[in-house]
Motif scaffolding. Structure first.
Motif, PDB file in Angstrom:
ATOM      1  N   GLU A  45      42.902  42.540  46.880  1.00  0.00           N
ATOM      2  CA  GLU A  45      42.729  42.890  45.472  1.00  0.00           C
ATOM      3  C   GLU A  45      42.813  41.651  44.593  1.00  0.00           C
ATOM      4  O   GLU A  45      42.373  41.645  43.468  1.00  0.00           O
ATOM      5  CB  GLU A  45      43.855  43.844  45.034  1.00  0.00           C
ATOM      6  N   ALA A  47      59.117  37.680  15.172  1.00  0.00           N
ATOM      7  CA  ALA A  47      60.468  38.253  15.110  1.00  0.00           C
ATOM      8  C   ALA A  47      60.541  39.546  15.920  1.00  0.00           C
ATOM      9  O   ALA A  47      61.494  39.789  16.672  1.00  0.00           O
ATOM     10  CB  ALA A  47      60.860  38.508  13.654  1.00  0.00           C
ATOM     11  N   GLU A  63      60.539  38.746  19.602  1.00  0.00           N
ATOM     12  CA  GLU A  63      61.841  38.199  20.010  1.00  0.00           C
ATOM     13  C   GLU A  63      62.906  39.276  20.082  1.00  0.00           C
ATOM     14  O   GLU A  63      63.721  39.304  21.013  1.00  0.00           O
ATOM     15  CB  GLU A  63      62.286  37.104  19.032  1.00  0.00           C
ATOM     16  N   TYR A 110      46.116  58.485  27.403  1.00  0.00           N
ATOM     17  CA  TYR A 110      47.103  57.478  27.730  1.00  0.00           C
ATOM     18  C   TYR A 110      47.671  56.868  26.467  1.00  0.00           C
ATOM     19  O   TYR A 110      47.883  55.684  26.368  1.00  0.00           O
ATOM     20  CB  TYR A 110      46.479  56.384  28.606  1.00  0.00           C
ATOM     21  N   ASP A 123      43.080  38.015  24.786  1.00  0.00           N
ATOM     22  CA  ASP A 123      42.014  38.259  23.803  1.00  0.00           C
ATOM     23  C   ASP A 123      42.556  38.615  22.426  1.00  0.00           C
ATOM     24  O   ASP A 123      41.806  38.636  21.448  1.00  0.00           O
ATOM     25  CB  ASP A 123      41.140  39.448  24.236  1.00  0.00           C
ATOM     26  N   TRP A 168      49.176  38.897  38.308  1.00  0.00           N
ATOM     27  CA  TRP A 168      47.938  39.246  37.612  1.00  0.00           C
ATOM     28  C   TRP A 168      47.642  38.302  36.448  1.00  0.00           C
ATOM     29  O   TRP A 168      46.485  38.150  36.040  1.00  0.00           O
ATOM     30  CB  TRP A 168      47.984  40.709  37.159  1.00  0.00           C
ATOM     31  N   GLN A 178      47.069  45.102  36.153  1.00  0.00           N
ATOM     32  CA  GLN A 178      45.999  44.169  36.534  1.00  0.00           C
ATOM     33  C   GLN A 178      45.227  43.619  35.337  1.00  0.00           C
ATOM     34  O   GLN A 178      44.701  42.519  35.381  1.00  0.00           O
ATOM     35  CB  GLN A 178      44.981  44.856  37.458  1.00  0.00           C
ATOM     36  N   GLU A 179      45.088  44.421  34.289  1.00  0.00           N
ATOM     37  CA  GLU A 179      44.228  44.052  33.172  1.00  0.00           C
ATOM     38  C   GLU A 179      45.000  43.566  31.962  1.00  0.00           C
ATOM     39  O   GLU A 179      44.422  43.071  31.009  1.00  0.00           O
ATOM     40  CB  GLU A 179      43.402  45.271  32.747  1.00  0.00           C
ATOM     41  N   VAL A 187      43.588  41.609  21.647  1.00  0.00           N
ATOM     42  CA  VAL A 187      43.520  43.064  21.437  1.00  0.00           C
ATOM     43  C   VAL A 187      44.943  43.614  21.406  1.00  0.00           C
ATOM     44  O   VAL A 187      45.254  44.521  20.642  1.00  0.00           O
ATOM     45  CB  VAL A 187      42.685  43.730  22.556  1.00  0.00           C
ATOM     46  N   ARG A 200      44.556  40.051  30.271  1.00  0.00           N
ATOM     47  CA  ARG A 200      43.242  39.826  29.662  1.00  0.00           C
ATOM     48  C   ARG A 200      43.239  40.298  28.219  1.00  0.00           C
ATOM     49  O   ARG A 200      42.751  39.616  27.317  1.00  0.00           O
ATOM     50  CB  ARG A 200      42.165  40.609  30.430  1.00  0.00           C
ATOM     51  N   TYR A 201      43.804  41.483  27.985  1.00  0.00           N
ATOM     52  CA  TYR A 201      43.794  42.044  26.637  1.00  0.00           C
ATOM     53  C   TYR A 201      44.797  41.353  25.722  1.00  0.00           C
ATOM     54  O   TYR A 201      44.603  41.283  24.520  1.00  0.00           O
ATOM     55  CB  TYR A 201      44.033  43.564  26.687  1.00  0.00           C
ATOM     56  N   THR A 203      49.932  50.756  23.960  1.00  0.00           N
ATOM     57  CA  THR A 203      48.748  51.037  24.760  1.00  0.00           C
ATOM     58  C   THR A 203      49.155  50.940  26.225  1.00  0.00           C
ATOM     59  O   THR A 203      49.861  50.014  26.615  1.00  0.00           O
ATOM     60  CB  THR A 203      47.641  50.000  24.481  1.00  0.00           C
ATOM     61  N   CYS A 204      48.746  51.935  27.025  1.00  0.00           N
ATOM     62  CA  CYS A 204      49.034  51.887  28.455  1.00  0.00           C
ATOM     63  C   CYS A 204      47.834  51.330  29.190  1.00  0.00           C
ATOM     64  O   CYS A 204      46.716  51.833  29.036  1.00  0.00           O
ATOM     65  CB  CYS A 204      49.341  53.284  28.988  1.00  0.00           C
ATOM     66  N   LEU A 205      48.038  50.304  29.977  1.00  0.00           N
ATOM     67  CA  LEU A 205      46.967  49.694  30.763  1.00  0.00           C
ATOM     68  C   LEU A 205      47.508  49.400  32.151  1.00  0.00           C
ATOM     69  O   LEU A 205      48.710  49.249  32.337  1.00  0.00           O
ATOM     70  CB  LEU A 205      46.554  48.357  30.141  1.00  0.00           C
ATOM     71  N   ARG A 206      46.618  49.300  33.116  1.00  0.00           N
ATOM     72  CA  ARG A 206      47.077  48.843  34.425  1.00  0.00           C
ATOM     73  C   ARG A 206      47.574  47.414  34.318  1.00  0.00           C
ATOM     74  O   ARG A 206      47.019  46.603  33.565  1.00  0.00           O
ATOM     75  CB  ARG A 206      45.943  48.910  35.438  1.00  0.00           C
TER      76      ARG A 206
END
Lengths: 291, 291, 291, 291, 291, 291
Positions: free
Chosen positions: E124, E201, E204, E37, E62, E74, E54-55, E64, E58-59, E49-52
């Motif tokens: 969910e 920058a 934006e 991914y 944090d 979400w 839903q998450e 990340v 969170r990242y 980065t590919c993430l769902r």
């Protein structure tokens, strides 16, 4: 008096097609409805519900469903109090157990579970993973991941993820540190349902048919004509545990021998039998085999 | 001591799926890898290599492969020194030999190979085509074509191209002048490999299984109950070369007759047997037939 | 002397694939040509023509075709003078008769055919619909609809439309008022053709093979070994109308019992036979069954 | 007098769709015929022929075609005497040059071309490869490979194969030793054809249109309103080599500025212009750009 | 000094294709890698980065990731401390907010949230649902559902599920009791990242480009020639809030008027302008619009 | 007072996608519902109905629909009393009129309509065909065919069938004897509806937008900078009927020239303008063009 109905759960997702195919082989026809998830089965005594394998055991344990098909991993994760009626090795392609593995990026310095002390682990299988580390007295934080967990291996310290062939791990440049749990597909039942005569018999019948269909999948019938004088030699060629059916022919010098063999045995047996003098060798497909 | 391994080549392209299916019927399961061309087979004694049929015989002749499957046309084109172990008539759809034909546009004045003297011929099958014209002492220039040769028929004087049903020729408004060579699929082996006991046995076993699977493809098992008094009449209805298996039944007035017939025969035989008084006629599919 | 040729019509559209598959099971291979509608069959005595089911009976009645496959509904609509040779229940999926129903929008006030007096009815099945209303002495105007008739239910007063599962009606919020006609697939022949010896025999043979292939579709062969002392008990377990084939085995305490059963029976029978002490139970697929 | 016709070759295979799309953008509509390879173009002065890129330059050199589109690699391989009219960078996806690389298995001991002395090289690009080694005075045997050359890397000593992203090499565990040749797409013409006034003009016009369509592909029009007092500042923000078109507006305090920019520049320019006080900024797609 | 890199998360699943398309329109080209991914973007300062969805938050919270695209639902569910940089209305098809609704089977007696007191809710969106009921002081048990929640509406008392058009609810015969939350797509950033000059920058700029691309999606440029004497009348026809660009033409009786309008306005405006005497009216597509 | 609603019919089948695309270009978004035939349009004043083109004019003539899109052929066949508001040349691919031709097998002896006297003609277009023969005083029997009429050419004497490219006729080995009628797509309205102010305006607006979208389809905007001294020469290069828009630039030696041209003209014009000294030539796509 209560209607005679068995509430049966079948898994959606990667197992769905295989499950529908297996029931077809077992003698049931399931019509998948296009929208919604209420498939129909051509048995008036069964009501189907489609659920993700992850949730199946919860609903069987609660008695919302009498029986269902799911993986051992998710029974464990849900810590569900259910009876395992049968283990189902669906097909050649899925007959190997799946593994949940603890994995890290190839370039990580982690080589043992202990190296993860104090770290963060992302996984769909939160409880099993927590127990795995607790059993080893390793303190870690386990975070729920919504799938595609491989990609997060670089965002956290390690992941616990399902692998069948390892190709997805390789594609993400991950390395296996340990196996957390192995799992196969199970036919499970609610404890209470098994005390009901109708439901117990229905569940057993389904188990017999599914198991017989699976047994037939990798087997063939093999028939040949053998001269009586060669019979002993031929019988010794056959796998020891098999008991062939021998019947007489109109030509009394010959007998017909029928035996059920696995297809991996068949491919060695057929050339050997030909060399040993058997004639009219044929093999044919089977729908069900009950030993 | 050397490991027991047979290096086996299977063709990519139009034959690939048919080959994988044929091995499946023969009792082997081939997993096609998605990228790269290293498929796996569920037999630890075989290592597969996928190659285009065009090159197969070169690598078998060199001993890089012990055996392989290719067409007679390309064995000829490569002039490869290999042993033909078996001829394989894959399936109904591909059981007819393919033909390489000399073709010209419908409107061309060419009607015989001789009319092409001094002309240019485009073809994938350069050496066979050169030999065809040399044998007839006709001087032509043969040019290599990278496929889609039909379209070049209007750029050169004639083409030599593969045809199965002739529909591609018709679609391009081409006319056949002559057949240059006909070809079927062959299972070939390296001469040296056949002197190795393990390899020779392995090659023979594969040949037996492939041939038995092909034989089963267009045949069915036919079983019927026959009154003893009708037996002679019924037996005369059966194809002369067949030897049916006759077995007694609990009801001593009847015998059970089983015979393996081709499906083209079956469709004439079944109505005839019904009229001749056979009862309980069934036919069933076969996986392998060894005569 | 006239060539021995049977002109056979097979239906295009929704029945086409099922028909080609059925002929395949019956022992004939039909190659569908990609463009044009002239498919080929591997029987030199048959010339195929593909026509819509709607028109088939007209061409059979006229003798342009000797025989054909169509629905009872269109035979009626065309009022064609043809002989019905066999009724064909194609497959599990299509084995239920189709129904032409009189339908109105859910919100319509119409509840009986009589409520439509003076109204307009849209349908593909104009003549059958006219007769339906004429029989009930209800005066209506019946208009020809070119398909997708459901959408017109809101443009006219009612429609007469084909329904299999009722899902298309539901999706269009329509309500069934009455069934106008039910229909199944038929193998029909021209009256004159049946007086020709070759054609009559050919038509009968095709009917036998198609019927035998259909009979095999939902049936399996079941074979088991039974101890002689249990034989009577086992035989009582079998469906009453079946006559099993019993043959002796080398081990004289046992007999082999073979019976053909429907797959819906099989799934009840197999667990019951196992419990009754039968051993080595297998079931296997069938290609043709002639009772 | 000869008819005014330009015989133009366009490549089949991986370039075919991109070529048809490019001509569409250039203002020509090509209808691909389904069978046969005679596509039509909506320009009566052009006759198209579809050929594999491998053979194109041979037919252009011979004069069978007046012009064609192919790769530099195959012009070199065929050593064809043709004129390169334009280099065509088709699209973002294919705008990088392709490379033919000398590759060996990862585990091979070969690290330089010299290490292959005496070895066998498999490739589709036989002559270029021979020349590459001859130039370096390294004696090798170069064998023709019919495609899927990666798989042969383990059957011979090295391969020379096309790579775009390197992913196919990685999937086959191959390592690049050297680049043999890099190649881009070229619009080529026959020398003789360029001496014909009609053909030369036609070829030039096609070259102008194809080049203008390619130039437009990665560019956008950008328009904004700028206060006269900010104009100098804004103009300095623009890429130096661009000459914007400035026009007066009804409101004499403002001017409209239009400039054509590459899309990679646009994404930096738009935020900068907004910050610099430009208003009413819009960008819009282009069909053709001629500098 | 730290490298200038922005870590950007884009959502997988139903938003993935739309996101890739939106970035394309914004001027970035994203190459989706087939396995794994890790997509690539043609900007060396961005790592994707590919993430769902839903998450995602969170990242981003944090750190990340520096920024990401996800739904408001979400962000709420994860209770993430992030900055919302922009709201993104992707396209016509997805421009409506999505709703999470409390739904029950049509036949349920539940009509208000209060009726669910003591019941079980599957969803969910566990935390948002718990808060919804807590805010109303209704005691319920909220259970996590792994998707396909509709099917569980009959296994529990109610569900909270996403709906766009309501068609999935209808297909499952569910009835909406209340809306729990509405949500749109958001471009979010980490608080710390916004204190870094480069990252702020960059974030934006991306926000400007994405917003400009979305604005262009449902708008067109409209240009027309207007006689000076008609100018006032024409300008009154235009939407009040628009400030058209007016430029003089060589023919001093006419001016050119350009205005950007929404396509829903365009379809009313074009006929009106034609009637009002505008000539040479054209409309053209836009890539970006900055008001 | 009646609600302001226009009932608009759009054709299903081969024209459906093209119609939906055309409305999209005209500024309307049509959402096709998956089942049932009730698509939605994003204009509250329009209610869509999907009907086969064959039936459209009947429902428009009856007033069930206020307006609709269909072919001239079916207006004629239904002999419907409707007003043709506009002729619609959908797209490059479908912009040629379709033809209904009288065709016979290549091997037929028929060469003129008169040769069919006393024969049978199969066609979908029964009334138009009857009129064609009646006008010529040729007595024939015309039979309704349900489509796939080509195949019936060998069952009857001739067919009247639709042809676009003639390829279907060629594939069936048919020969054209005469053209019966040519047809294009029409936007038609009910006579009564045009007397209603709201409906007439709505119908006219739709006609303006559809026509403007079609006009834009094969045209591009062309813009260039021209030195004042070259202006006359450049203007003479442009198509005579075009009136370019000329505007002054900040650099008073130059003017900007904008002209709308057909794409077939563009491809000749662009090279010519470049040679004539125009600079900064760009072309760009258009959404709507009103002359």
């Amino acid at each position: 008096m209560a209607e005679k109905i068995l509430n049966l759960g079948i898994p959606t997702g990667s197992l769905q097609k295989a499950t529908v195919d297996l029931f077809e082989k077992a003698g049931f026809h399931i019509t998948e409805s296009q929208r919604g998830y209420v498939p129909e089965i051509d048995d008036d005594e069964i009501v189907l519900t489609c659920l993700r394998a992850q949730e199946m055991s919860r609903y069987v344990a609660d008695g919302v469903l009498d029986a269902g098909i799911t993986g051992y991993d998710w029974i464990l994760e849900n810590n569900s109090n259910v009876i395992e009626v049968a283990e189902l090795a669906y097909s050649k392609a899925t007959s190997k157990p799946t593994r949940w593995v603890l994995a890290v990026p190839n370039e990580s310095s982690v080589t043992t579970p202990e190296d993860l002390r104090g770290g963060i682990i992302a996984t769909e299988l939160v409880h099993v993973t927590k127990k795995y580390f607790a059993d080893r007295k390793i303190d870690v934080k386990v975070e729920f991941s919504w799938g595609a967990t491989e990609v997060k291996a670089r965002l956290v310290d390690a992941i616990v993820e399902l692998t069948e062939t390892g190709s997805s791990l390789r594609a993400n440049n991950l390395r296996i540190v340990d196996t957390v749990v192995t799992s196969t597909t199970r036919f499970i039942a609610n404890r209470q349902a098994l005390t009901n005569e109708f439901k117990r018999a229905k569940i057993e019948n389904i188990a017999i048919l599914l198991t017989a269909a699976i047994a037939a999948q990798n087997r063939v019938g093999l028939k040949m004509n053998v001269q009586r004088k060669n019979l002993d030699a031929i019988l010794k060629t056959l796998p020891a545990e098999k008991s062939p059916t021998i019947s007489s022919l109109a030509d009394s010098d010959y007998v017909a021998v029928v035996v059920i063999v696995e297809d991996k045995v068949e491919r060695m047996l057929v050339p050997a039998l030909k060399r040993a003098g058997a004639s009219g060798i044929i093999t044919y497909p089977l729908n069900k085999v009950i030993h």
